[in-house]
Motif scaffolding. Structure first.
Motif, PDB file in Angstrom:
ATOM      1  N   ARG A  94       0.825  -1.202   0.000  1.00  0.00           N
ATOM      2  CA  ARG A  94       0.000   0.000   0.000  1.00  0.00           C
ATOM      3  C   ARG A  94       0.864   1.259   0.000  1.00  0.00           C
ATOM      4  NH1 ARG A  94      -4.295   0.720   4.230  1.00  0.00           N
ATOM      5  NH2 ARG A  94      -5.226   1.987   2.590  1.00  0.00           N
ATOM      6  N   ASN A 139      -7.410   0.091   0.359  1.00  0.00           N
ATOM      7  CA  ASN A 139      -7.530  -1.200   1.040  1.00  0.00           C
ATOM      8  C   ASN A 139      -9.006  -1.581   1.128  1.00  0.00           C
ATOM      9  OD1 ASN A 139      -7.369  -3.464   2.614  1.00  0.00           O
ATOM     10  ND2 ASN A 139      -6.165  -2.524   4.247  1.00  0.00           N
ATOM     11  N   PRO A 140      -9.452  -2.586   0.365  1.00  0.00           N
ATOM     12  CA  PRO A 140     -10.860  -2.965   0.387  1.00  0.00           C
ATOM     13  C   PRO A 140     -11.214  -4.040   1.411  1.00  0.00           C
ATOM     14  CG  PRO A 140      -9.763  -4.155  -1.357  1.00  0.00           C
ATOM     15  CD  PRO A 140      -8.701  -3.333  -0.657  1.00  0.00           C
ATOM     16  N   ALA A 141     -10.228  -4.468   2.195  1.00  0.00           N
ATOM     17  CA  ALA A 141     -10.484  -5.548   3.144  1.00  0.00           C
ATOM     18  C   ALA A 141     -11.516  -5.120   4.185  1.00  0.00           C
ATOM     19  CB  ALA A 141      -9.179  -5.962   3.830  1.00  0.00           C
ATOM     20  N   ARG A 145     -11.233  -0.797   5.138  1.00  0.00           N
ATOM     21  CA  ARG A 145     -11.469  -0.114   3.876  1.00  0.00           C
ATOM     22  C   ARG A 145     -11.050   1.338   3.940  1.00  0.00           C
ATOM     23  NH1 ARG A 145     -16.192  -3.446   3.963  1.00  0.00           N
ATOM     24  NH2 ARG A 145     -16.183  -4.913   2.208  1.00  0.00           N
ATOM     25  N   GLU A 275       0.137  -9.745   4.963  1.00  0.00           N
ATOM     26  CA  GLU A 275      -0.751  -8.820   4.276  1.00  0.00           C
ATOM     27  C   GLU A 275      -2.068  -9.518   3.949  1.00  0.00           C
ATOM     28  OE1 GLU A 275       0.851  -6.680   1.020  1.00  0.00           O
ATOM     29  OE2 GLU A 275       2.507  -5.852   2.163  1.00  0.00           O
ATOM     30  N   ASP A 278      -7.669 -11.468   0.979  1.00  0.00           N
ATOM     31  CA  ASP A 278      -9.059 -11.725   0.649  1.00  0.00           C
ATOM     32  C   ASP A 278      -9.305 -11.448  -0.831  1.00  0.00           C
ATOM     33  OD1 ASP A 278     -10.354  -8.718   0.572  1.00  0.00           O
ATOM     34  OD2 ASP A 278      -8.726  -8.911   2.027  1.00  0.00           O
ATOM     35  N   SER A 280     -11.437  -9.520  -2.584  1.00  0.00           N
ATOM     36  CA  SER A 280     -11.559  -8.142  -3.069  1.00  0.00           C
ATOM     37  C   SER A 280     -10.204  -7.451  -3.132  1.00  0.00           C
ATOM     38  CB  SER A 280     -12.515  -7.344  -2.172  1.00  0.00           C
ATOM     39  OG  SER A 280     -12.072  -7.352  -0.826  1.00  0.00           O
ATOM     40  N   THR A 281      -9.344  -7.722  -2.168  1.00  0.00           N
ATOM     41  CA  THR A 281      -8.015  -7.115  -2.161  1.00  0.00           C
ATOM     42  C   THR A 281      -7.185  -7.616  -3.336  1.00  0.00           C
ATOM     43  OG1 THR A 281      -8.036  -6.878   0.251  1.00  0.00           O
ATOM     44  CG2 THR A 281      -5.892  -6.806  -0.835  1.00  0.00           C
ATOM     45  N   LYS A 285      -5.756  -5.535  -6.657  1.00  0.00           N
ATOM     46  CA  LYS A 285      -4.330  -5.549  -6.982  1.00  0.00           C
ATOM     47  C   LYS A 285      -4.092  -5.997  -8.422  1.00  0.00           C
ATOM     48  CE  LYS A 285      -2.376  -6.237  -2.351  1.00  0.00           C
ATOM     49  NZ  LYS A 285      -1.548  -7.107  -1.487  1.00  0.00           N
TER      50      LYS A 285
END
Length: 302
Positions: A94, A139-141, A145, A275, A278, A280-281, A285
């Protein structure tokens, strides 16, 4: 196209360096100031060795070029200190992309001070690279987020600007010095910048404790004494043979390599960086990396 090859080699090796730096900050050197000073000591040692081997044959061919190379190192050292500050607080995958928005600043500085002309097609490619890098800073986790905010984001933006400024200054030095001489003086300036920015008595005391850790010290020598100088040499080769705007854009391909490295080192089989992995992450990426690669290929062909 030599500048592209050198730039990609530099990006790959610097990606490895970034991952190892994060590892050292997590496990061996929790104090960022002391870590920065140790990096500075390592760099000044390598830089002195390079110049000791080169100067007897080449001498100081240009005082102006020498001063510029040394100054570029100081500026780049300040940029790295800001990056390490952010790296100690957020994931490497990130922090690095936002730091690598420097092509925007580099293009503007090169237009103003070097007289470089950036075509509309190159601007479009640069924008694509930067958009991809910026997306990676999100960061969508679940529960985490959002984009980077506050002092970390400010530090990374300042690091991006100072990195671009250092590239532009070094581009001027490259016109008057050989690649090896340029790199030697840049490393000395880089070390001085890191040490001056981070010098505190408490940091010196912490540093004397950290150097007794043999595992951490071996990793530091490998990372900052071997890999980082090699990556810097490739970067200066890229700066010397190419225009500054596309060169700095190619340096933004680091997230491509970081995507694979950080993912591999965050799996349950080898969880070194921890890191988030998931769905979505990882999807974000992958899309961001595709933009970065596409923009870089566009720069090479335009």
């Amino acid at each position: 196209m030599d500048w592209l090859v050198y730039g990609l080699i530099s990006a790959l090796v610097f990606s490895v360096v970034s991952v190892l730096d994060k590892r050292m900050l997590l496990r061996y050197f929790p104090s960022v100031r002391a870590f920065n000073m140790l990096v500075g000591v390592t760099q000044i040692t390598v830089g002195a060795l390079v110049l000791a081997a080169i100067l007897p044959f080449e001498g100081i061919s240009s005082v102006r070029g020498t001063v510029l190379a040394f100054t570029s190192g100081i500026v780049l050292g300040a940029s790295l200190a800001l990056f390490f500050f952010a790296l100690s607080r957020v994931d490497v995958s990130r922090a690095t992309p936002l730091w690598l928005t420097s092509p925007i600043f580099a293009a503007l500085l090169a237009m103003g001070f070097l007289g470089d002309r950036v075509t509309p097609e190159q601007w479009a490619a640069i924008v694509v690279v930067v958009v991809g890098a910026t997306m990676l800073s999100y960061n969508p986790a679940p529960g985490r987020r959002g984009f980077l905010t506050g002092i970390v984001a400010l530090a990374l933006l300042l690091a991006a600007f100072t990195q671009a400024l250092g590239f532009v200054i070094n581009k001027e030095a490259s016109a008057e010095l050989t690649v090896w001489t340029n790199n030697g003086w840049r490393m000395l300036g880089f070390a001085v910048g890191l040490i001056l920015v981070n010098y505190r008595r408490a940091s010196v005391r912490e540093l004397t404790v950290y150097v007794r850790n043999r595992a951490g010290l071996r990793l530091m020598v490998l990372t900052e004494g071997v890999l980082a100088p090699l990556a810097s040499l490739a970067l200066i080769g890229s700066i010397t043979t190419g225009a500054i705007a596309p060169v700095t854009a190619v340096s933004s391909t680091r997230p491509l390599f970081l995507l694979f490295i950080s993912t591999a080192l965050s799996t349950r089989f080898w969880n070194v960086l921890n890191e988030p992995l998931d769905r979505s992450t990882l999807l974000l990426k992958v899309i961001s990396t595709a933009l970065i690669v596409g923009g870089t290929v566009g720069l090479a062909l335009l």
